[in-house]
Design a protein around this motif. Structure first.
Motif, short mmCIF file in Angstrom:
data_model
loop_
_atom_site.label_atom_id
_atom_site.label_comp_id
_atom_site.label_asym_id
_atom_site.label_seq_id
_atom_site.Cartn_x
_atom_site.Cartn_y
_atom_site.Cartn_z
N ARG A 19 0.83 -1.20 0.00
CA ARG A 19 0.00 0.00 0.00
C ARG A 19 0.87 1.25 0.00
NH1 ARG A 19 -5.31 -1.90 1.96
NH2 ARG A 19 -6.02 0.25 1.97
N HIS A 20 2.15 1.09 -0.28
CA HIS A 20 3.09 2.21 -0.20
C HIS A 20 3.43 2.74 -1.59
CE1 HIS A 20 3.50 1.38 4.03
NE2 HIS A 20 3.85 0.13 3.76
N PHE A 21 3.95 3.96 -1.61
CA PHE A 21 4.30 4.63 -2.86
C PHE A 21 5.76 5.10 -2.82
CE2 PHE A 21 -0.27 5.14 -2.42
CZ PHE A 21 -0.72 4.81 -3.68
N ARG A 22 6.30 5.28 -4.02
CA ARG A 22 7.69 5.76 -4.13
C ARG A 22 7.81 7.21 -3.68
NH1 ARG A 22 10.08 7.67 -8.71
NH2 ARG A 22 8.27 6.98 -9.92
N HIS A 23 6.76 8.01 -3.94
CA HIS A 23 6.77 9.41 -3.52
C HIS A 23 5.97 9.56 -2.23
CE1 HIS A 23 8.85 11.06 -6.97
NE2 HIS A 23 8.07 10.33 -7.77
N HIS A 24 6.57 10.26 -1.28
CA HIS A 24 5.95 10.47 0.03
C HIS A 24 6.59 11.71 0.63
CE1 HIS A 24 9.72 8.61 1.30
NE2 HIS A 24 9.40 7.58 0.51
N ALA A 25 6.36 11.94 1.92
CA ALA A 25 6.89 13.16 2.55
C ALA A 25 8.41 13.22 2.47
CB ALA A 25 6.43 13.25 4.00
N GLY A 26 9.06 12.06 2.55
CA GLY A 26 10.52 12.04 2.48
C GLY A 26 11.07 12.08 1.07
N PRO B 239 9.35 13.83 -1.98
CA PRO B 239 8.19 14.50 -2.59
C PRO B 239 8.25 14.52 -4.11
CG PRO B 239 9.68 16.11 -1.63
CD PRO B 239 10.20 14.76 -1.23
N LEU B 240 7.10 14.79 -4.70
CA LEU B 240 7.00 14.90 -6.16
C LEU B 240 7.78 16.11 -6.67
CD1 LEU B 240 3.19 14.22 -6.36
CD2 LEU B 240 4.92 12.78 -7.44
N PRO B 241 8.49 15.97 -7.79
CA PRO B 241 9.25 17.10 -8.34
C PRO B 241 8.34 17.99 -9.20
CG PRO B 241 9.68 15.13 -9.63
CD PRO B 241 8.73 14.73 -8.55
N LEU B 242 7.63 18.91 -8.59
CA LEU B 242 6.69 19.74 -9.33
C LEU B 242 6.43 21.05 -8.61
CD1 LEU B 242 3.90 19.43 -7.52
CD2 LEU B 242 3.68 17.31 -8.75
N ASP B 243 5.82 21.97 -9.35
CA ASP B 243 5.39 23.26 -8.79
C ASP B 243 3.88 23.38 -8.76
OD1 ASP B 243 8.09 24.41 -8.58
OD2 ASP B 243 8.04 24.34 -10.78
N VAL B 244 3.19 22.69 -9.67
CA VAL B 244 1.73 22.74 -9.74
C VAL B 244 1.23 21.33 -10.03
CG1 VAL B 244 -0.30 23.70 -10.90
CG2 VAL B 244 1.76 25.09 -10.65
N LEU B 245 0.22 20.90 -9.27
CA LEU B 245 -0.43 19.62 -9.52
C LEU B 245 -1.93 19.86 -9.72
CD1 LEU B 245 -0.51 16.52 -9.66
CD2 LEU B 245 -0.82 16.49 -7.18
N VAL B 246 -2.46 19.35 -10.83
CA VAL B 246 -3.89 19.42 -11.11
C VAL B 246 -4.46 18.00 -11.01
CG1 VAL B 246 -5.66 19.93 -12.83
CG2 VAL B 246 -3.66 21.43 -12.61
N VAL B 247 -5.49 17.83 -10.19
CA VAL B 247 -6.14 16.53 -10.03
C VAL B 247 -7.58 16.65 -10.53
CG1 VAL B 247 -6.86 14.72 -8.42
CG2 VAL B 247 -4.71 15.95 -8.05
N ASP B 248 -7.89 15.95 -11.61
CA ASP B 248 -9.24 15.95 -12.16
C ASP B 248 -10.06 14.83 -11.54
OD1 ASP B 248 -11.32 16.82 -13.76
OD2 ASP B 248 -10.70 15.66 -15.51
N GLU B 249 -11.39 14.94 -11.62
CA GLU B 249 -12.32 13.96 -11.06
C GLU B 249 -11.99 13.67 -9.60
OE1 GLU B 249 -14.98 13.01 -12.45
OE2 GLU B 249 -14.67 13.47 -14.57
N ALA B 250 -11.78 14.75 -8.83
CA ALA B 250 -11.36 14.60 -7.44
C ALA B 250 -12.42 13.97 -6.56
CB ALA B 250 -10.94 15.96 -6.87
N SER B 251 -13.68 13.95 -7.02
CA SER B 251 -14.73 13.30 -6.22
C SER B 251 -14.48 11.80 -6.09
CB SER B 251 -16.11 13.54 -6.84
OG SER B 251 -16.19 12.94 -8.13
N MET B 252 -13.67 11.24 -6.99
CA MET B 252 -13.38 9.81 -6.98
C MET B 252 -12.19 9.46 -6.09
SD MET B 252 -13.80 9.30 -11.11
CE MET B 252 -13.37 7.56 -11.11
N VAL B 253 -11.56 10.47 -5.50
CA VAL B 253 -10.36 10.22 -4.70
C VAL B 253 -10.77 9.91 -3.26
CG1 VAL B 253 -8.14 11.12 -3.94
CG2 VAL B 253 -9.06 11.79 -6.18
N ALA C 295 2.90 13.65 -0.39
CA ALA C 295 3.95 13.69 -1.42
C ALA C 295 4.05 15.04 -2.11
CB ALA C 295 3.69 12.60 -2.45
N LEU C 296 3.21 15.98 -1.75
CA LEU C 296 3.19 17.28 -2.42
C LEU C 296 4.11 18.26 -1.71
CD1 LEU C 296 1.59 18.50 -4.84
CD2 LEU C 296 0.03 19.47 -3.15
#
Length: 694
Positions: free
Chosen positions: A304-311, A313-327, A338-339
């Protein structure tokens, strides 16, 4: 001698005796076993109660019962068990059949909890070594498996997910407001077309863009066709314009919960970027590749773990998440962890759609004030100054800085361009959303009787009539003919490339895309999986009807034309849960005239073309003539048919009907086996129990 009769009555408020099942461990576990055998409780929930007794043999049966019910709530999408609600409506805490099940005498939760009051239940939980308070849970090295927060009982993991989401969002909302320089001029450049006629009321897309540009987290919500993607494309253009002037273009990533939603977002953005009134360099820096959330975070197989986490983080400046009702709540917690703290998060979604299949309704919780606005005086003043729009006549309610913190970064788009305000589908969607069954029925009757009908309602169809509707659509209208499943199979035959073309000829890809596109012209949606009017029964029915007409070669197994839905992520093939493909017969590479079945899938990144997979490698797929409304989220079809079950069920709610209706782009068909089910469903709302408040 005194004669006569005396009637002795218990005092009115005398509490009933506690159930025998709450007096010892064996009695309670025996009852949980009975519930699990009936399917009222998951075996996982019964096992959890047994595990707690293994950890604490002297545990109060009230604690074990609460733990089993709290675990069971996760299967219904609830993050926690509301103790007061469980006492008020105890039998709703189990998966009881809608018509009741009294074939076998058995105690129900209403019987078991009859002698329990809220204070006693809370005290039993608070006294248990298995249960932590919120204050103790934060530093609880022993990791007690349950957390009692007021009258809400959580499994420890889910309490932690909710706390991580709330903490992360509050931290982002408290960051200083930092809009790009020249915001007003850039908004005018992107939104104020000189030849456009002004629409009534404020430009909500422009307001959403302005609000999102000033903070590190924002939500843009609205129904289908209200322009969420259009707004975010202009937002990204605005942010990149400011970044280019500063000499440092932003790193932007786009994501969606499913492969289907990711492909749709990619195609929509690619279509719109070319029309932006911005320099070529800015246009080129707006990405069109969209990843699924699992790919974005880098899911580690079999964990249940991911490669990106608080330690990491994702290499980005802006993240757009579509269909967020499904999250769901777990995925949202991982995503926020991870942000990077400097990055902007923009969430898009329809707050009125069905929530995630897994536990939680994060977008719904965060958008609780979206309809009313709830902007503070300072937010209204800033918005009007930055956008040039007036909110004076918008009918919004005032807000308070602390009580409505998330509302200050949320905009609800209110004008649909997919179907106009006066269109049948638009009117029906609004009537369903209002929870007014009389208006719903009126819209269905009025629209179905028009000369240019785009809504068709059918009750108690004969078998032949139902088969005909599913295969051929229904009566011709002024704007064309709603299709059924015969359409894509006709395209499969009539557009097939000539024999003898080599396997690498682009005609095969073009043919596969045409078949996939034709299949997406129509979809049959169901509320439930089991039964005559569920996914399983209707998939078999459509297969039989197509086979009887000679459009497919067989009803089961692999055959040309079989549509399949991927039900589990397959990272080795690059297929995600929710992807849909169709089995086609294509030439074998290097073979002379030999063909074989391959399953064609659209590319998940939204780029043109298809990818083919061997049927033998697809171990987690199912036939998908019919699919659940839940699985259809993030999709749209020219003609959508929604079939309701014959009896009311807890899963039938206003949100499910609304989601089914709004999957239709041009035509919508409602199939009601029995009267009254639709009206009852429209009056019922999804109640997702959680404690998420920002």
């Amino acid at each position: 001698m005194i004669s006569g009769s005396f009637n002795y009555e218990l005092p009115f408020d005398a509490p009933p005796e506690p159930s025998a099942h709450l007096r010892d461990r064996r009695a309670l576990l025996g009852l949980l076993d009975q519930w699990a055998e009936r399917g009222w409780l998951r075996r996982l929930d019964r096992a959890f109660a047994g595990f707690l007794y293994d950890c604490e043999p002297q545990a109060d049966p009230l604690v074990a019962l609460a733990a089993a019910l709290a675990s069971h709530q996760l299967g219904h999408g609830h993050v926690c068990l509301d103790l007061a609600l469980a006492l008020e409506r105890p039998d709703e805490a189990l998966s009881l059949p809608p018509e009741g099940d009294t074939a076998q005498a058995m105690s129900l939760p209403s019987d078991v909890l009859a002698g329990v009051d809220l204070d006693a239940w809370q005290q039993a939980l608070a006294a248990s070594p298995l249960v932590a308070t919120p204050e103790a849970a934060e530093g609880d090295a022993a990791g007690r498996p349950l957390v009692l927060d007021g009258q809400r009982l959580y499994l420890r993991r889910y309490w932690d997910f909710e706390q991580r989401i709330a903490t992360s969002l509050r931290r982002r909302l408290q960051q200083p407001v930092n809009p790009p320089p020249g915001l007003k001029q850039m908004l005018a450049q992107l939104f104020d077309a000189p030849d456009a006629s002004p629409a009534p009321g404020p430009d909500w897309q422009k307001l959403a863009c302005a609000l999102a540009a000033r903070g590190s987290v924002s939500i843009i919500t609205g129904g289908p066709g209200t322009g969420k993607t259009t707004t975010v494309v202009r937002l990204l253009a605005l942010l990149q314009m400011a970044a280019h002037e500063a000499g440092r273009p932003l790193r932007i990533l786009l994501a969606a919960p499913t492969g289907k939603a990711a492909a749709r977002l990619a195609a929509s953005i690619a279509d719109q970027v070319g029309r932006l009134p911005v320099p070529d360099a800015v246009r080129a820096s707006i990405p069109t590749d969209v990843s699924t959330l699992h790919r974005l975070l880098g899911r580690r197989p079999d964990t249940r773990h991911f490669r990106h986490h608080a330690g990491n983080p994702l290499p980005l400046d802006v993240l757009v998440v579509d269909e967020a009702s499904m999250v769901d709540v777990e995925m949202m917690a991982h995503l926020l962890a991870a942000l990077p703290i400097h990055a902007r998060l923009v969430m898009l979604g329809d707050k009125d759609q069905l929530a995630s299949v897994e536990a939680g309704a994060v977008l719904g919780d965060l958008c609780k004030d979206a309809e009313e606005g709830r902007y503070t005086v300072e937010t209204v003043r800033w918005l009007e100054e930055a956008s040039g729009e007036s909110l004076a006549e918008a009918g919004l309610l005032p807000g308070e800085p602390q009580r409505h913190a998330m509302a200050q970064q949320t905009v609800m788009l209110r004008r649909s361009r997919r179907f106009g305000a006066d269109s049948g589908i638009g009117r029906l969607a609004r009537a369903v959303n209002a929870g007014d069954p009389i208006s719903v029925r009126r819209v269905l009757d009025e629209e179905a009787s028009g000369d240019d009908a785009h809504i068709y309602a059918a009750r108690a169809l004969a078998p032949d009539a139902l088969d005909s509707l599913l295969l051929d659509g229904h009566a011709r209208t002024a704007r064309g003919k709603p299709q059924g499943y015969a359409h894509y199979l006709n395209v499969l035959q009539t557009h097939r490339p000539p024999a003898g073309l080599p396997a690498d000829d682009p005609a095969w890809d073009a043919w596969a895309l045409a078949v996939l596109g034709a299949f997406d012209e129509f979809r049959l949606l169901c509320a439930v999986r089991k039964g005559e009017h569920g996914v399983e029964g209707l998939n078999a029915r459509v297969s039989r009807a197509l086979c009887a007409r000679g459009l497919i070669a067989q009803e089961q197994g692999w055959y040309e034309g079989r549509p399949v839905l991927v039900t589990q992520n397959d990272y080795s093939l690059g297929l995600m849960n929710g992807d849909i493909g169709i089995a086609l017969r294509i030439p074998l590479p290097g073979a002379s005239g030999e063909t074989a079945l391959r399953v064609a899938f659209p590319r998940s990144d939204g780029s043109p073309g298809v990818r083919f997979a061997l049927p033998s490698r697809l171990t987690a797929v199912e036939t998908v003539f019919a699919m659940t409304v839940h699985k259809s989220q993030g999709s749209e079809f020219a003609h959508t048919a929604l079939i309701l079950p014959a009896t009311i069920s807890p899963i039938l709610t206003r949100e499910l009907i609304y989601t089914g209706v709004t999957r239709a782009k041009t035509w919508f068909t409602l199939i009601e086996p029995h009267a009254g089910v639709l009206e009852e469903a429209v009056t019922r709302r999804v109640r997702r129990t959680s404690g998420l408040a920002i």
